[in-house]
Design an enzyme around this catalytic site. Structure first.
Site, PDB file in Angstrom:
ATOM      1  N   HIS A  34       0.828  -1.212   0.000  1.00  0.00           N
ATOM      2  CA  HIS A  34       0.000   0.000   0.000  1.00  0.00           C
ATOM      3  C   HIS A  34       0.867   1.270   0.000  1.00  0.00           C
ATOM      4  CE1 HIS A  34      -4.190  -1.528   0.429  1.00  0.00           C
ATOM      5  NE2 HIS A  34      -3.538  -2.605   0.794  1.00  0.00           N
ATOM      6  N   ASP A  36       2.303   2.037  -3.117  1.00  0.00           N
ATOM      7  CA  ASP A  36       2.360   2.441  -4.539  1.00  0.00           C
ATOM      8  C   ASP A  36       1.548   3.714  -4.813  1.00  0.00           C
ATOM      9  OD1 ASP A  36      -0.002   1.005  -4.092  1.00  0.00           O
ATOM     10  OD2 ASP A  36       0.053  -0.059  -6.013  1.00  0.00           O
ATOM     11  N   GLY A 121      -5.393 -16.270 -10.478  1.00  0.00           N
ATOM     12  CA  GLY A 121      -6.184 -15.668  -9.406  1.00  0.00           C
ATOM     13  C   GLY A 121      -5.687 -15.990  -8.015  1.00  0.00           C
ATOM     14  N   SER A 122      -4.383 -16.287  -7.878  1.00  0.00           N
ATOM     15  CA  SER A 122      -3.835 -16.609  -6.552  1.00  0.00           C
ATOM     16  C   SER A 122      -2.955 -15.500  -6.011  1.00  0.00           C
ATOM     17  CB  SER A 122      -3.004 -17.892  -6.625  1.00  0.00           C
ATOM     18  OG  SER A 122      -3.841 -18.981  -6.868  1.00  0.00           O
ATOM     19  N   GLY A 123      -2.949 -14.364  -6.668  1.00  0.00           N
ATOM     20  CA  GLY A 123      -2.138 -13.248  -6.190  1.00  0.00           C
ATOM     21  C   GLY A 123      -0.708 -13.272  -6.702  1.00  0.00           C
ATOM     22  N   SER A 125      -0.055 -12.829  -9.892  1.00  0.00           N
ATOM     23  CA  SER A 125      -0.125 -11.978 -11.079  1.00  0.00           C
ATOM     24  C   SER A 125       0.000 -12.714 -12.405  1.00  0.00           C
ATOM     25  CB  SER A 125       0.886 -10.838 -10.994  1.00  0.00           C
ATOM     26  OG  SER A 125       0.351  -9.758 -11.701  1.00  0.00           O
ATOM     27  N   SER A 126      -0.852 -13.717 -12.556  1.00  0.00           N
ATOM     28  CA  SER A 126      -0.949 -14.358 -13.877  1.00  0.00           C
ATOM     29  C   SER A 126      -1.451 -13.347 -14.901  1.00  0.00           C
ATOM     30  CB  SER A 126      -1.888 -15.563 -13.822  1.00  0.00           C
ATOM     31  OG  SER A 126      -3.230 -15.163 -13.626  1.00  0.00           O
ATOM     32  N   ASP A 171       2.983  -4.981 -10.921  1.00  0.00           N
ATOM     33  CA  ASP A 171       2.946  -6.337 -11.482  1.00  0.00           C
ATOM     34  C   ASP A 171       3.535  -6.383 -12.886  1.00  0.00           C
ATOM     35  OD1 ASP A 171       1.565  -6.676  -9.166  1.00  0.00           O
ATOM     36  OD2 ASP A 171      -0.359  -7.161 -10.103  1.00  0.00           O
ATOM     37  N   TYR A 220     -10.094  -1.750   0.885  1.00  0.00           N
ATOM     38  CA  TYR A 220      -9.045  -1.111   0.068  1.00  0.00           C
ATOM     39  C   TYR A 220      -9.404   0.361  -0.153  1.00  0.00           C
ATOM     40  CZ  TYR A 220      -6.034  -0.039  -3.927  1.00  0.00           C
ATOM     41  OH  TYR A 220      -5.106   0.538  -4.759  1.00  0.00           O
TER      42      TYR A 220
HETATM   43  P1  ADP Z   1      -3.840 -12.925 -10.670  1.00  0.00           P
HETATM   44  O1  ADP Z   1      -3.252 -11.865 -11.538  1.00  0.00           O
HETATM   45  O2  ADP Z   1      -3.557 -12.717  -9.227  1.00  0.00           O
HETATM   46  O3  ADP Z   1      -3.473 -14.315 -11.105  1.00  0.00           O
HETATM   47  P2  ADP Z   1      -6.263 -11.859 -11.765  1.00  0.00           P
HETATM   48  O4  ADP Z   1      -7.681 -12.040 -11.425  1.00  0.00           O
HETATM   49  O5  ADP Z   1      -5.704 -10.487 -11.801  1.00  0.00           O
HETATM   50  O6  ADP Z   1      -5.428 -12.812 -10.800  1.00  0.00           O
HETATM   51  O7  ADP Z   1      -6.001 -12.475 -13.222  1.00  0.00           O
HETATM   52  C1  ADP Z   1      -6.388 -13.804 -13.530  1.00  0.00           C
HETATM   53  C2  ADP Z   1      -7.020 -13.831 -14.906  1.00  0.00           C
HETATM   54  O8  ADP Z   1      -6.049 -13.576 -15.942  1.00  0.00           O
HETATM   55  C3  ADP Z   1      -7.592 -15.194 -15.263  1.00  0.00           C
HETATM   56  O9  ADP Z   1      -8.861 -15.395 -14.701  1.00  0.00           O
HETATM   57  C4  ADP Z   1      -7.639 -15.104 -16.777  1.00  0.00           C
HETATM   58  O10 ADP Z   1      -8.763 -14.352 -17.199  1.00  0.00           O
HETATM   59  C5  ADP Z   1      -6.383 -14.306 -17.107  1.00  0.00           C
HETATM   60  N1  ADP Z   1      -5.276 -15.228 -17.404  1.00  0.00           N
HETATM   61  C6  ADP Z   1      -4.178 -15.466 -16.669  1.00  0.00           C
HETATM   62  N2  ADP Z   1      -3.386 -16.408 -17.230  1.00  0.00           N
HETATM   63  C7  ADP Z   1      -4.004 -16.801 -18.358  1.00  0.00           C
HETATM   64  C8  ADP Z   1      -3.717 -17.765 -19.391  1.00  0.00           C
HETATM   65  N3  ADP Z   1      -2.609 -18.517 -19.353  1.00  0.00           N
HETATM   66  N4  ADP Z   1      -4.604 -17.883 -20.395  1.00  0.00           N
HETATM   67  C9  ADP Z   1      -5.707 -17.107 -20.452  1.00  0.00           C
HETATM   68  N5  ADP Z   1      -6.035 -16.198 -19.524  1.00  0.00           N
HETATM   69  C10 ADP Z   1      -5.203 -16.051 -18.482  1.00  0.00           C
HETATM   70 MG    MG Z   2      -3.762  -9.788 -11.502  1.00  0.00          MG
END
Ligand code: ADP
Ligand code: MG
Length: 389
Positions: A34, A36, A121-123, A125-126, A171, A220
């Site tokens: 917090h 940023d 969606g596990s934090g 940053s996918s 991220d 938040y």
């Molecule tokens: P986090 O960034 O913490 O993982 P977010 O909710 O910000 O969680 O982002 C997750 C979303 O990003 C997924 O639900 C999906 O929509 C998208 N995403 C992530 N990785 C992929 C992937 N390999 N293919 C398609 N969509 C993806």
């Molecule tokens: Mg994210």
């Protein structure tokens, strides 16, 4: 990270053309929570979970995006890209392309395939990983070379403006700029950064509490308002203070009584956290892991007690970490109210640490956690150049 060959053969069999392949990592924030939006400091590291993006041109003017994670394909018309997202996973890669188009680049027909092992969606940053991998792939196809900070900004805008998620720059910045065996101290004011070495024998053990309390979103907003209230009080006396980044603990001693009690506590967290984050980078540079561990412990207490952004499960996970072998430092990471803790652990003891922490957290809370043993890894990069180029 998945073997890029897996994505290559998947791409070739779907699209009958050799892809260029790019990888972009997920991340974990070691310290700086917090801070940023107060124009302060954060210190994330890229981790060895990544999203791979394979790309090849098409001559039918279509943008075809396939995600092996979802086992789904989406098709768009390159000449009329949508203006905003549709609450679908494709918003993330498509958003990056739409932002690039907004910069004046014509996006040609293309096939993009995605495969990632960043838990969704596990934090970790996918979302940034998918945006950065896509942006690198598409800029390469278009033949432009963006400086990494600019690429990160573009991906942040994709998430803010196209996906519609309110995230800071951290991220995307770390996914684009991370370096192996390093953390990155980022100044959120001007995006200048410094790399700080993490010894190769230190593991980043990320422990998911498996809870995310539903108050998170609303809290938040409240926290942010309290931080801004504190900054406004200080600015009445010192107009040069626009953000808490510019304030000191001394300011709180002088004018804290003019703030609500909560604003005072939140400000004390942000101001001391900024100092701790810079000190943590210095500790890494000085190879002083003991000091780093001390700063992480102090950061957790500040986050839990002054910022009140922890929860029983996260406090339990941090407390239990202290009785496992090999711990250097532990704290709750991310926006708060659940999510993951970050534990710096001696590599040789990392598996024992993980198993011991999992067992004691499960017996204490009744929840089986997911715990990942990670390594500080490099930022986004090209992994396979197309044979057809
Ligand atoms: P986090 O960034 O913490 O993982 P977010 O909710 O910000 O969680 O982002 C997750 C979303 O990003 C997924 O639900 C999906 O929509 C998208 N995403 C992530 N990785 C992929 C992937 N390999 N293919 C398609 N969509 C993806
Ligand atoms: Mg994210």
């Amino acid at each position: 990270m998945y073997d890029p060959e897996v994505l290559r053969s998947l791409h070739v069999s779907r699209y009958k053309s050799e892809p260029e392949i790019f990888a972009a990592p997920g991340r974990v924030n070691l310290i700086g929570e917090h801070t940023d939006y107060a124009e302060g400091f954060v210190m994330p590291a890229a981790i060895d979970f990544a999203t791979l993006a394979g790309i090849s041109p098409r001559d039918d003017g279509k943008i075809v995006i396939y995600s092996e994670n979802f086992k789904e394909e989406r098709v768009f018309d390159a000449r009329s890209l949508p203006k905003s997202g549709s609450k679908d996973w494709s918003d993330y890669p498509l958003g990056a392309m739409v932002m690039l188009a907004g910069e004046g680049h014509r996006i040609p027909g293309l096939s993009l395939s995605l495969l990632g092992d960043v838990p969704l969606g596990s934090g970790l940053s996918s979302s940034a990983a998918v945006e950065v991998a896509t942006a690198l792939a598409v800029t390469s196809l278009v033949g432009v070379d963006y400086a990494r900070p600019k690429l990160a900004r573009l991906c942040q805008r994709a998430e803010n403006e196209f996906v519609g998620a309110n995230c800071g720059i951290m991220d995307q910045f770390i996914s684009a700029n991370g370096a192996e065996d390093h953390a990155l101290l980022l100044d959120c004011r001007d995006l200048s950064f410094r790399l700080a070495p993490i010894p190769a024998n230190v593991a980043l053990v990320i422990a998911n509490t498996m809870v995310k309390h539903s108050v998170a979103g609303g809290e938040y907003t409240t926290r942010r308002a309290e931080v801004e209230e504190a900054a406004a009080v200080i600015a009445r006396h010192r107009p040069e203070v626009r953000f808490l980044r510019d304030a000191t603990v001394e300011d709180l001693h002088k004018w804290g009584a003019e703030m609500s009690p909560n604003a005072l506590k939140r400000a004390r967290h942000v101001i001391t956290e900024n100092t701790r984050t810079v000190a943590a980078a210095d500790a890494l540079i000085d190879h002083d892991l003991k000091e780093l561990g001390r700063l992480m412990a102090e950061a957790h207490v500040s986050y839990s007690q002054d910022f009140e952004a922890s929860c029983v499960e996260a406090d339990t996970m941090v407390m239990l970490a202290h009785s496992q072998p090999g711990l250097i430092g532990a704290r709750l990471t991310g926006g708060g109210f659940g999510g993951c803790t970050i534990n710096l652990v001696e590599q040789g003891k990392a598996n024992e640490f993980r198993d011991g922490l999992a067992a004691s957290y499960a017996s204490e809370t009744g929840i089986v956690p997911q715990i990942h043993v990670c390594h500080a890894s490099s930022g986004a990069h090209r992994v396979i150049a197309s044979l057809s180029h």
